[in-house]
Design a protein around this motif. Structure first.
Motif, PDB file in Angstrom:
ATOM      1  N   ARG A  26      29.154  44.191  38.873  1.00 59.51           N
ATOM      2  CA  ARG A  26      27.936  44.885  38.435  1.00 59.51           C
ATOM      3  C   ARG A  26      28.284  46.146  37.627  1.00 59.51           C
ATOM      4  NH1 ARG A  26      23.843  42.117  40.330  1.00 59.51           N
ATOM      5  NH2 ARG A  26      24.178  40.865  42.207  1.00 59.51           N
ATOM      6  N   ALA A  27      29.347  46.829  38.018  1.00 60.83           N
ATOM      7  CA  ALA A  27      29.784  47.991  37.241  1.00 60.83           C
ATOM      8  C   ALA A  27      30.413  47.569  35.918  1.00 60.83           C
ATOM      9  CB  ALA A  27      30.769  48.820  38.051  1.00 60.83           C
ATOM     10  N   TYR A  28      31.102  46.412  35.919  1.00 61.85           N
ATOM     11  CA  TYR A  28      31.730  45.936  34.688  1.00 61.85           C
ATOM     12  C   TYR A  28      30.716  45.357  33.702  1.00 61.85           C
ATOM     13  CZ  TYR A  28      35.848  45.882  37.788  1.00 61.85           C
ATOM     14  OH  TYR A  28      36.831  46.220  38.673  1.00 61.85           O
ATOM     15  N   GLY A  29      29.473  45.147  34.146  1.00 58.41           N
ATOM     16  CA  GLY A  29      28.494  44.474  33.308  1.00 58.41           C
ATOM     17  C   GLY A  29      28.727  42.984  33.250  1.00 58.41           C
ATOM     18  N   LEU A  30      29.370  42.438  34.283  1.00 59.36           N
ATOM     19  CA  LEU A  30      29.732  41.016  34.300  1.00 59.36           C
ATOM     20  C   LEU A  30      29.032  40.252  35.420  1.00 59.36           C
ATOM     21  CD1 LEU A  30      33.589  41.418  33.723  1.00 59.36           C
ATOM     22  CD2 LEU A  30      31.832  40.889  32.015  1.00 59.36           C
ATOM     23  N   ALA A  31      28.005  40.864  36.009  1.00 61.50           N
ATOM     24  CA  ALA A  31      27.321  40.208  37.126  1.00 61.50           C
ATOM     25  C   ALA A  31      26.529  39.001  36.640  1.00 61.50           C
ATOM     26  CB  ALA A  31      26.393  41.201  37.816  1.00 61.50           C
ATOM     27  N   THR A  32      26.506  37.976  37.485  1.00 63.18           N
ATOM     28  CA  THR A  32      25.686  36.792  37.242  1.00 63.18           C
ATOM     29  C   THR A  32      24.775  36.604  38.448  1.00 63.18           C
ATOM     30  OG1 THR A  32      27.428  35.395  38.182  1.00 63.18           O
ATOM     31  CG2 THR A  32      27.448  35.707  35.792  1.00 63.18           C
ATOM     32  N   ALA A  33      23.997  35.543  38.437  1.00 60.15           N
ATOM     33  CA  ALA A  33      23.000  35.350  39.494  1.00 60.15           C
ATOM     34  C   ALA A  33      23.620  35.267  40.882  1.00 60.15           C
ATOM     35  CB  ALA A  33      22.191  34.080  39.198  1.00 60.15           C
ATOM     36  N   ASP A  34      24.836  34.768  40.973  1.00 56.10           N
ATOM     37  CA  ASP A  34      25.456  34.600  42.292  1.00 56.10           C
ATOM     38  C   ASP A  34      26.424  35.731  42.658  1.00 56.10           C
ATOM     39  OD1 ASP A  34      27.338  33.988  40.412  1.00 56.10           O
ATOM     40  OD2 ASP A  34      28.087  32.176  41.406  1.00 56.10           O
ATOM     41  N   SER A  35      26.430  36.816  41.882  1.00 51.29           N
ATOM     42  CA  SER A  35      27.356  37.919  42.140  1.00 51.29           C
ATOM     43  C   SER A  35      26.909  38.752  43.347  1.00 51.29           C
ATOM     44  CB  SER A  35      27.461  38.837  40.915  1.00 51.29           C
ATOM     45  OG  SER A  35      28.058  38.173  39.830  1.00 51.29           O
ATOM     46  N   ASP A  36      27.891  39.146  44.159  1.00 45.84           N
ATOM     47  CA  ASP A  36      27.622  40.075  45.254  1.00 45.84           C
ATOM     48  C   ASP A  36      27.525  41.494  44.701  1.00 45.84           C
ATOM     49  OD1 ASP A  36      27.806  38.007  47.124  1.00 45.84           O
ATOM     50  OD2 ASP A  36      29.990  38.231  47.267  1.00 45.84           O
ATOM     51  N   THR A  37      27.071  42.404  45.558  1.00 43.08           N
ATOM     52  CA  THR A  37      27.063  43.820  45.193  1.00 43.08           C
ATOM     53  C   THR A  37      28.172  44.515  45.972  1.00 43.08           C
ATOM     54  OG1 THR A  37      24.681  43.839  44.722  1.00 43.08           O
ATOM     55  CG2 THR A  37      25.737  45.967  45.160  1.00 43.08           C
ATOM     56  N   ASP A  38      29.195  44.930  45.255  1.00 44.15           N
ATOM     57  CA  ASP A  38      30.316  45.646  45.876  1.00 44.15           C
ATOM     58  C   ASP A  38      30.057  47.140  45.807  1.00 44.15           C
ATOM     59  OD1 ASP A  38      31.745  43.273  46.346  1.00 44.15           O
ATOM     60  OD2 ASP A  38      32.549  43.288  44.319  1.00 44.15           O
TER      61      ASP A  38
END
Length: 362
Positions: A26-38
């Motif tokens: 999410r910080a890298y701008g690479l999140a997708t629909a199934d990405s967790d939140t670290d």
């Protein structure tokens, strides 16, 4: 009475968190629909822990899945001075991903830490991602049977001027391993003289004690008895097999099944997410050398996500990584960045911040 354990809940309840940021995809701008939140952040130890329990220093606190991790203030500064990529990214987190920042954290300047040391650490992390991807490639291409091989499969029998696998010889001669006695041969590593007692009256020990044995057993051989053959044990090969077997099935038990199935689905036989992070880390290293900044949010989202989706060939990605490494080396040679972080400024700020934190708790 022992002090209460430090947990994430306690850090939050007692106001010990100094920095809390959304990290990862999410910080890298690479999140997708199934990405967790670290989440990554920084906390400080209570005064009683820091002074009275210093030999029991707690460097980090995390949840069970390790997707929420807080680093103690001193450990955070220590890792920044090492130009650790995770900490450099945390220091440079874009404002929109900072959930909380204590005013005292403004004492730490990014300019103190960005140095030519980043070439080594960022490319080193990238290399570790390549090794992970290669390791997965090896495991996928060479799966291991759940049935573990026995020590006997690494033994050969020398008889009548030729050799054959022990198991083959045993079947042909209808010889049970329990009726075999071994005697070590002088000046011959892992070579044994073989004796047979099919009456099982001589008390031979057999070849092994149990199915998972890692060593062959020796027997007391009656004086004057003639060996019927000689046995060679590939101990090095068996030891490597046992290590590989243990590593493979631990990987199966602990692997991220979603990522594994994604790898199988794109049929490229490598961990695409690891390779995406390889390229990302190398591109960030190049940015540091050419701009003097750690750019966390990546401008080439589509290109990186296409790697994650398995749209690149493995060897092409390795070539891309090699090319980037050459560019990085040249860029750092030309860079005016300092060779190492400003340790004096960082440690001075650390002392100031601790003084103020503990003064406020007196």
């Amino acid at each position: 009475m022992p002090a209460a354990p430090l947990t994430i809940e306690r850090l939050r309840a007692e106001g010990m968190i100094l920095l809390e940021c959304v990290s990862g995809s999410r910080a890298y701008g690479l999140a997708t629909a199934d990405s967790d939140t670290d989440i990554k952040g920084v906390f400080y130890l209570p005064k009683s822990y820091y002074f009275a329990r210093h030999s029991d220093y707690i460097a980090q606190v995390s949840n069970r899945s390790n997707d929420i991790v807080y680093y103690e203030l001193g450990r955070y500064v220590e890792l920044l001075l090492q130009n650790n990529p995770n900490m450099m990214e945390l220091l440079a987190t874009p404002a929109e991903h900072i959930l909380y920042q204590h005013p005292l954290m403004a004492h730490f300047s990014a300019d103190w830490f960005i140095s030519k040391l980043c070439q080594k650490t960022f490319t080193g992390f990238a290399s570790s991602q390549i090794k992970k991807a290669r390791g997965l490639n090896k495991k996928i291409v060479n799966p291991m049977s759940r049935k573990k091989k026995s020590i006997l499969e690494f033994c050969s029998v020398f008889i009548d001027g030729r050799s054959m696998p022990l198991n083959e010889w045993s079947q042909k001669t209808a010889t049970d391993q329990r009726s075999i006695g071994l005697a070590a041969m002088a000046k011959a590593t892992h070579m044994y003289a073989m004796y047979i007692d099919k009456t099982e009256t001589l008390g031979f020990s057999g070849l092994y004690q149990h199915a998972d044995a890692t060593q062959l057993r020796l027997s007391a051989i009656p004086k004057g008895m003639t060996p019927i053959a000689y046995l060679s044990f590939n101990e090095q090969g068996y030891s490597k097999y046992c290590r590989d077997y243990k590593e493979y099935w631990e990987w199966v038990a602990n692997r991220n099944e979603t990522r594994y199935q994604s790898t199988i689905a794109h049929a490229k036989e490598y961990d695409a997410k690891n390779m995406m992070h390889t390229i990302r880390l190398l591109e960030m290293a190049y940015d540091i050398a050419t701009t003097g900044k750690v750019i966390v949010e990546r401008p080439n989202r589509d290109a990186l996500l296409s790697i994650k989706a398995g749209q690149s060939e493995y060897n092409e990605l390795l070539e891309q990584a090699d090319h980037l490494s050459i560019q990085i080396a040249t860029a750092f040679e030309r860079s005016h960045l300092p060779d190492a972080p400003n340790e004096q400024a960082a440690l001075s700020a650390l002392v100031t911040v601790r003084d103020r934190l503990y003064a406020s708790t007196d």
